[in-house]
Design a protein around this motif. Structure first.
Motif, PDB file in Angstrom:
ATOM      1  N   THR A 256       0.834  -1.211   0.000  1.00 20.42           N
ATOM      2  CA  THR A 256       0.000   0.000   0.000  1.00 20.42           C
ATOM      3  C   THR A 256       0.864   1.254   0.000  1.00 20.42           C
ATOM      4  O   THR A 256       0.888   2.017   0.962  1.00 20.42           O
ATOM      5  N   GLY A 257       1.619   1.430  -1.073  1.00 19.69           N
ATOM      6  CA  GLY A 257       2.402   2.655  -1.213  1.00 19.69           C
ATOM      7  C   GLY A 257       3.532   2.750  -0.211  1.00 19.69           C
ATOM      8  O   GLY A 257       4.334   1.842  -0.051  1.00 19.69           O
ATOM      9  N   ARG A 258       3.575   3.875   0.493  1.00 22.98           N
ATOM     10  CA  ARG A 258       4.705   4.143   1.385  1.00 22.98           C
ATOM     11  C   ARG A 258       4.416   3.786   2.842  1.00 22.98           C
ATOM     12  O   ARG A 258       5.161   4.173   3.731  1.00 22.98           O
ATOM     13  N   ARG A 259       3.367   3.075   3.102  1.00 22.25           N
ATOM     14  CA  ARG A 259       3.046   2.718   4.481  1.00 22.25           C
ATOM     15  C   ARG A 259       4.046   1.714   5.034  1.00 22.25           C
ATOM     16  O   ARG A 259       4.576   0.874   4.320  1.00 22.25           O
ATOM     17  N   LEU A 260       4.284   1.815   6.332  1.00 23.85           N
ATOM     18  CA  LEU A 260       5.230   0.926   7.000  1.00 23.85           C
ATOM     19  C   LEU A 260       4.492   0.000   7.957  1.00 23.85           C
ATOM     20  O   LEU A 260       3.506   0.396   8.581  1.00 23.85           O
ATOM     21  N   HIS A 261       4.982  -1.220   8.055  1.00 22.60           N
ATOM     22  CA  HIS A 261       4.449  -2.172   9.032  1.00 22.60           C
ATOM     23  C   HIS A 261       5.315  -2.065  10.281  1.00 22.60           C
ATOM     24  O   HIS A 261       6.540  -2.180  10.208  1.00 22.60           O
ATOM     25  N   ARG A 262       4.695  -1.879  11.438  1.00 19.13           N
ATOM     26  CA  ARG A 262       5.416  -1.698  12.700  1.00 19.13           C
ATOM     27  C   ARG A 262       5.111  -2.858  13.644  1.00 19.13           C
ATOM     28  O   ARG A 262       3.952  -3.217  13.839  1.00 19.13           O
ATOM     29  N   PHE A 263       6.153  -3.396  14.241  1.00 22.31           N
ATOM     30  CA  PHE A 263       5.986  -4.559  15.118  1.00 22.31           C
ATOM     31  C   PHE A 263       7.252  -4.758  15.936  1.00 22.31           C
ATOM     32  O   PHE A 263       8.272  -4.088  15.727  1.00 22.31           O
ATOM     33  N   SER A 264       7.200  -5.697  16.878  1.00 22.68           N
ATOM     34  CA  SER A 264       8.368  -6.192  17.606  1.00 22.68           C
ATOM     35  C   SER A 264       8.555  -7.658  17.248  1.00 22.68           C
ATOM     36  O   SER A 264       7.609  -8.325  16.803  1.00 22.68           O
ATOM     37  N   TRP A 265       9.757  -8.177  17.439  1.00 22.34           N
ATOM     38  CA  TRP A 265      10.023  -9.567  17.063  1.00 22.34           C
ATOM     39  C   TRP A 265       9.198 -10.544  17.889  1.00 22.34           C
ATOM     40  O   TRP A 265       8.858 -11.630  17.415  1.00 22.34           O
ATOM     41  N   ILE A 266       8.895 -10.186  19.121  1.00 19.78           N
ATOM     42  CA  ILE A 266       8.024 -10.992  19.973  1.00 19.78           C
ATOM     43  C   ILE A 266       6.996 -10.068  20.597  1.00 19.78           C
ATOM     44  O   ILE A 266       7.353  -9.044  21.184  1.00 19.78           O
ATOM     45  N   ASN A 267       5.730 -10.396  20.442  1.00 16.62           N
ATOM     46  CA  ASN A 267       4.671  -9.560  21.026  1.00 16.62           C
ATOM     47  C   ASN A 267       4.704  -9.615  22.551  1.00 16.62           C
ATOM     48  O   ASN A 267       4.535  -8.603  23.231  1.00 16.62           O
TER      49      ASN A 267
ATOM     50  N   GLN B 287       1.551 -25.885  41.334  1.00 10.85           N
ATOM     51  CA  GLN B 287       2.518 -26.102  42.414  1.00 10.85           C
ATOM     52  C   GLN B 287       3.815 -25.321  42.192  1.00 10.85           C
ATOM     53  O   GLN B 287       4.764 -25.433  42.972  1.00 10.85           O
ATOM     54  N   GLY B 288       3.863 -24.551  41.109  1.00  9.53           N
ATOM     55  CA  GLY B 288       5.054 -23.765  40.828  1.00  9.53           C
ATOM     56  C   GLY B 288       6.136 -24.499  40.057  1.00  9.53           C
ATOM     57  O   GLY B 288       7.241 -23.981  39.878  1.00  9.53           O
ATOM     58  N   VAL B 289       5.819 -25.717  39.578  1.00 11.42           N
ATOM     59  CA  VAL B 289       6.797 -26.474  38.789  1.00 11.42           C
ATOM     60  C   VAL B 289       6.898 -25.849  37.392  1.00 11.42           C
ATOM     61  O   VAL B 289       5.876 -25.665  36.727  1.00 11.42           O
ATOM     62  N   PRO B 290       8.101 -25.498  36.927  1.00 11.69           N
ATOM     63  CA  PRO B 290       8.247 -24.851  35.620  1.00 11.69           C
ATOM     64  C   PRO B 290       7.717 -25.712  34.479  1.00 11.69           C
ATOM     65  O   PRO B 290       7.933 -26.932  34.442  1.00 11.69           O
ATOM     66  N   LEU B 291       7.010 -25.072  33.566  1.00  9.18           N
ATOM     67  CA  LEU B 291       6.475 -25.751  32.382  1.00  9.18           C
ATOM     68  C   LEU B 291       7.105 -25.220  31.095  1.00  9.18           C
ATOM     69  O   LEU B 291       6.681 -25.583  30.009  1.00  9.18           O
ATOM     70  N   GLY B 292       8.091 -24.352  31.233  1.00  8.20           N
ATOM     71  CA  GLY B 292       8.741 -23.832  30.035  1.00  8.20           C
ATOM     72  C   GLY B 292       8.363 -22.396  29.745  1.00  8.20           C
ATOM     73  O   GLY B 292       7.917 -21.646  30.621  1.00  8.20           O
ATOM     74  N   LEU B 293       8.534 -22.009  28.495  1.00  7.33           N
ATOM     75  CA  LEU B 293       8.277 -20.648  28.045  1.00  7.33           C
ATOM     76  C   LEU B 293       7.114 -20.608  27.070  1.00  7.33           C
ATOM     77  O   LEU B 293       6.855 -21.576  26.349  1.00  7.33           O
ATOM     78  N   GLU B 294       6.435 -19.485  27.052  1.00  5.90           N
ATOM     79  CA  GLU B 294       5.398 -19.243  26.054  1.00  5.90           C
ATOM     80  C   GLU B 294       5.677 -17.885  25.419  1.00  5.90           C
ATOM     81  O   GLU B 294       5.997 -16.916  26.099  1.00  5.90           O
ATOM     82  N   LEU B 295       5.588 -17.828  24.097  1.00  2.11           N
ATOM     83  CA  LEU B 295       5.809 -16.566  23.403  1.00  2.11           C
ATOM     84  C   LEU B 295       4.821 -16.426  22.254  1.00  2.11           C
ATOM     85  O   LEU B 295       4.284 -17.417  21.760  1.00  2.11           O
ATOM     86  N   ILE B 296       4.575 -15.174  21.871  1.00  6.37           N
ATOM     87  CA  ILE B 296       3.678 -14.883  20.758  1.00  6.37           C
ATOM     88  C   ILE B 296       4.458 -14.096  19.712  1.00  6.37           C
ATOM     89  O   ILE B 296       5.046 -13.053  20.000  1.00  6.37           O
ATOM     90  N   LEU B 297       4.469 -14.620  18.495  1.00  2.82           N
ATOM     91  CA  LEU B 297       5.184 -13.994  17.380  1.00  2.82           C
ATOM     92  C   LEU B 297       4.296 -12.971  16.676  1.00  2.82           C
ATOM     93  O   LEU B 297       3.073 -13.085  16.701  1.00  2.82           O
ATOM     94  N   PRO B 298       4.888 -11.992  16.006  1.00  2.10           N
ATOM     95  CA  PRO B 298       4.095 -11.004  15.272  1.00  2.10           C
ATOM     96  C   PRO B 298       3.577 -11.566  13.951  1.00  2.10           C
ATOM     97  O   PRO B 298       4.179 -12.479  13.365  1.00  2.10           O
ATOM     98  N   ASP B 299       2.479 -11.015  13.462  1.00  2.00           N
ATOM     99  CA  ASP B 299       1.887 -11.446  12.191  1.00  2.00           C
ATOM    100  C   ASP B 299       2.891 -11.367  11.044  1.00  2.00           C
ATOM    101  O   ASP B 299       2.950 -12.263  10.200  1.00  2.00           O
ATOM    102  N   TRP B 300       3.661 -10.280  10.986  1.00  2.00           N
ATOM    103  CA  TRP B 300       4.574 -10.049   9.865  1.00  2.00           C
ATOM    104  C   TRP B 300       5.559 -11.195   9.728  1.00  2.00           C
ATOM    105  O   TRP B 300       5.792 -11.708   8.641  1.00  2.00           O
ATOM    106  N   PHE B 301       6.167 -11.595  10.830  1.00  2.00           N
ATOM    107  CA  PHE B 301       7.133 -12.697  10.810  1.00  2.00           C
ATOM    108  C   PHE B 301       6.446 -14.023  10.494  1.00  2.00           C
ATOM    109  O   PHE B 301       6.906 -14.794   9.645  1.00  2.00           O
ATOM    110  N   PHE B 302       5.333 -14.302  11.145  1.00  2.00           N
ATOM    111  CA  PHE B 302       4.623 -15.570  10.976  1.00  2.00           C
ATOM    112  C   PHE B 302       4.172 -15.756   9.528  1.00  2.00           C
ATOM    113  O   PHE B 302       4.344 -16.833   8.947  1.00  2.00           O
TER     114      PHE B 302
END
Length: 283
Positions: free
Chosen positions: A146-157, A166-181
């Motif tokens: 769309t012309g000169r418009r820019l897409h703005r995002f971070s690498w991880i939302n 019980q507080g036992v670690p289950l790992g990490l959860e992350l959400i990626l941006p639409d542009w990268f995905f």
């Protein structure tokens, strides 16, 4: 009456609830990289904190990357996490599993994939990398129609550490941006890279491998770029003279997996870096 915007603290919660949770797939898989990230200066090439923006403009392409004073711009080593994510997404798609921008994995799985250690210190470095990826902001015209418009995002939302009741670690959860995905889901925009890439220790060395892999591919006659263009394309803060010295050192060392480097010199002209593919594990 216009609707009221959601408070910022509510938007991530709403996004998380709307996305399926994709659990990282087990086992070994080929590392995949996004061609857009390979071709343009999206990351700091220094291990020290960089707060000066990256501002690249060429033709119709604009890339501007900014970091915070606290974390600085995400580095090319931090980008290994995005390579892991891209590899997971492509592997899931190719095996008939529906991937999602909302991903869950253990630190061990990510660190092992990118060839890092699994000590407490490595885990702390992983968390610091995730913080830089989340706090780095990008504005780009790449894939914008769309012309000169820019897409703005971070690498991880957003990202968080998970634990059970019980507080036992289950790992990490992350959400990626639409542009990268979206770019990773497009088969034409992803390349397999050599696993030996993760063993490369220099920032310019890593950047050059990705650029060479993107442009050189498996073309028999390879590709050529002059030193001045490479310096501008890298986004590096190094002085041109120092950058050129680094390129000459890489040619002498021949450390890029799958490619042979050489320098072409013509009287009165800038030095040219040439590269051609050689037998490698990358396909």
């Amino acid at each position: 009456m216009s609707s009221t915007a959601l408070p910022s603290r509510q938007r991530p919660l709403q996004e998380r609830e709307q996305l399926d949770l994709f659990r990282a797939l087990p086992g070994d898989m080929a590392p995949r990289d996004s061609q857009d990230l390979m071709a343009y200066p999206f990351f700091s090439l220094a291990k020290s904190r960089r707060t000066a923006p990256i501002d690249f403009r060429s033709g119709g392409v604009t890339v501007r990357v900014e970091g915070t004073q606290e974390h600085g711009i995400a580095t090319i080593w931090d980008a290994d996490i995005l390579i892991w994510a891209a590899s997971q997404i492509v592997e899931a798609r190719d095996t008939g599993i529906r991937p999602s921008r909302r991903m869950q994995a253990t630190p061990y799985e990510i660190l092992r994939f990118v060839g890092r250690g699994t000590s407490l210190r490595d885990y702390q470095r992983l968390k610091a990398a995730l913080d830089r990826l989340q706090s780095t902001t990008i504005a780009t015209s790449i894939r914008e129609t769309t012309g000169r418009r820019l897409h703005r995002f971070s690498w991880i939302n957003e990202w968080k550490e998970r634990a059970d009741a019980q507080g036992v670690p289950l790992g990490l959860e992350l959400i990626l941006p639409d542009w990268f995905f979206a770019g990773v889901l497009d088969e034409a925009l992803v390349l397999t890279i050599d696993p030996a890439y993760f063993k490369l220790t220099g920032g310019i060395e890593r950047w050059l491998y990705r650029l060479v892999r993107k442009h050189g591919g498996h073309q028999r006659d390879g590709w050529q770029f002059d030193f001045r263009y490479l310096h501008r394309k890298s986004g590096s803060l190094a002085k041109p003279h120092d950058f050129a010295c680094d390129l000459r050192a890489l040619v002498a060392r021949q450390s890029l997996p799958g490619y042979a480097l050489s320098i072409v010199r013509w009287p009165g002209e800038p030095e040219i870096l040439a590269f051609r593919p050689v037998p490698s594990t990358a396909r």
